[in-house]
Enzyme design. Structure first.
Site, PDB file in Angstrom:
ATOM      1  N   GLY A   1       4.115   5.251  -3.187  1.00  0.00           N
ATOM      2  CA  GLY A   1       4.117   3.806  -2.743  1.00  0.00           C
ATOM      3  C   GLY A   1       3.634   3.528  -1.357  1.00  0.00           C
ATOM      4  N   TYR A   2       3.231   2.491  -1.188  1.00  0.00           N
ATOM      5  CA  TYR A   2       3.494   1.582   0.250  1.00  0.00           C
ATOM      6  C   TYR A   2       4.716   1.523   0.912  1.00  0.00           C
ATOM      7  CZ  TYR A   2      -0.956  -1.183  -1.192  1.00  0.00           C
ATOM      8  OH  TYR A   2      -2.290  -1.409  -2.045  1.00  0.00           O
TER       9      TYR A   2
ATOM     10  N   CYS B   1      13.198  -7.061   0.594  1.00  0.00           N
ATOM     11  CA  CYS B   1      12.531  -8.284   2.480  1.00  0.00           C
ATOM     12  C   CYS B   1      12.177  -9.372   2.473  1.00  0.00           C
ATOM     13  CB  CYS B   1      10.979  -7.775   2.313  1.00  0.00           C
ATOM     14  SG  CYS B   1       9.872  -8.264   0.937  1.00  0.00           S
TER      15      CYS B   1
ATOM     16  N   ASN C   1       7.197  -6.717   5.973  1.00  0.00           N
ATOM     17  CA  ASN C   1       7.815  -6.416   4.995  1.00  0.00           C
ATOM     18  C   ASN C   1       8.351  -4.764   4.673  1.00  0.00           C
ATOM     19  OD1 ASN C   1       4.792  -7.341   4.133  1.00  0.00           O
ATOM     20  ND2 ASN C   1       5.948  -5.844   2.117  1.00  0.00           N
TER      21      ASN C   1
END
Length: 343
Positions: A11-12, A150, A311
């Protein structure tokens, strides 16, 4: 050399954890785990890591022993893993959870905002909040750490100094804007480029889950809206509040300076003029900084408190690495020295 395993590494946020750990002088990555990409090269999913690693994604249920385990999973997955396989928590001395599963200590509140995330009840209060600016001493000995969301992180950093000084009326409106990476690597229809490009979409007109974290940490009644903007990275929050008594700008500045003057990753940005006179996410991308600032009406009652961060960094992976640095007694800047870009 500390060994690390990253679950949800495709994932990011997981990719950002890998990027930071691969450049960290005191950590070596033992395994990167993914349910979807097991058997594939890490740099095939994260092309920015070409030349930095030859790691292959391992199955996410095959968690080897390590010194620190990062859980960069979707909400509910961390709790599911720990419920189904309690030995996972014993596979590492330190567990750093980047999901929302252990952020809220009140079980009823957690179920209200995350009804699908069934977590082991005995664990609900065992995680220390991954917020170095407030929980640094507890983090020094913590073996279970839950990193805030975030937008919540930005809002808490903006609100906490004034809430702690009992300056604010209890009701606060938080207007948050976020880039598309906040939706994760698995794009739903509403996050496809054709649908998101050019849009400023209010995806949470009220009741966003991050308001619960802000309320829990500040004691305020937080009412939050969230809007998706065309940026890829970045969060900016505007906290609309009222002071109990008239207050001057110099007093606000003093309170923020006292709270954050010695913090390595929080900067007070409240200038009277200039292109970047208030916090702006653009110049923070890739960095672990959160900039906080404020604007005040002439009567000294209506306050707009502003915070901005990346974020995926201070709002996620970078904050997790900062917590690890605190836990290990290392410099908090270790592996997090990047200053951001301009222009």
């Amino acid at each position: 050399m500390l060994t690390a395993v990253v679950v949800g590494a495709a994932g990011y946020v997981g990719g950002e954890v890998l990027r930071l750990l691969l450049g960290h002088p005191n950590v070596t990555v033992r395994a990167a785990l993914s349910r979807t990409f097991a058997g594939h090269r890490v740099d095939g999913v994260h092309p920015n890591l070409r030349g930095a690693t030859n790691l292959i994604f391992a199955p996410s249920d095959d968690i080897p022993a390590s010194d620190v385990l990062f859980l960069a999973t979707e909400h509910g997955r961390s709790a599911e893993l720990l419920s189904r396989s309690p030995h996972i928590a014993q596979s590492a001395a330190i567990v750093i959870d980047l999901s929302a599963d252990f952020r809220l200590t009140d079980e009823a509140l957690h179920q209200g905002y995350y009804p699908k995330a069934q977590r082991p009840l005995e664990w609900a209060t065992t995680f220390v909040p991954g917020w170095p600016e407030r929980h640094r001493e507890a983090l020094r000995t913590a073996n279970r750490i839950s990193v805030p969301g975030c937008m919540a992180m930005a809002g808490m950093l903006a609100l906490h100094p004034l809430a702690a000084a009992d300056i604010l009326e209890p009701d606060v409106i938080v207007d948050a804007k976020t880039g598309s990476s906040g939706s994760g690597a698995t794009a739903l229809e509403q996050n496809l480029h054709a649908e998101r490009s050019g849009a400023m979409r209010v995806f949470a007109p009220h009741g966003h889950r991050h308001e619960a974290e802000m309320a829990q940490s500040t004691g305020l009644r937080v009412h939050m809206t969230a809007t998706g903007v065309e940026a890829v990275r970045g969060v900016q929050v505007l906290c609309h509040a009222r002071s109990r008594e008239p207050i001057e700008a110099r007093t606000l500045y003093r309170i923020y300076r006292e709270a954050y003057g010695n913090e390595p990753f929080v900067r007070v940005v409240a200038q009277r003029q200039g292109r970047y006179r208030l916090p702006e996410p653009k110049i923070l991308l890739g960095s672990n900084y959160c900039d906080v600032g404020f604007a005040l009406d002439p009567e000294g009652h209506r306050l707009t408190l502003i915070a901005a961060l990346d974020n995926l960094m201070k709002g996620g992976a970078g904050n997790g690495i900062q917590c690890l640095n605190v836990r290990m007694g290392w410099s908090e800047r270790l592996g997090l020295e990047f200053q951001g870009l301009h222009p």
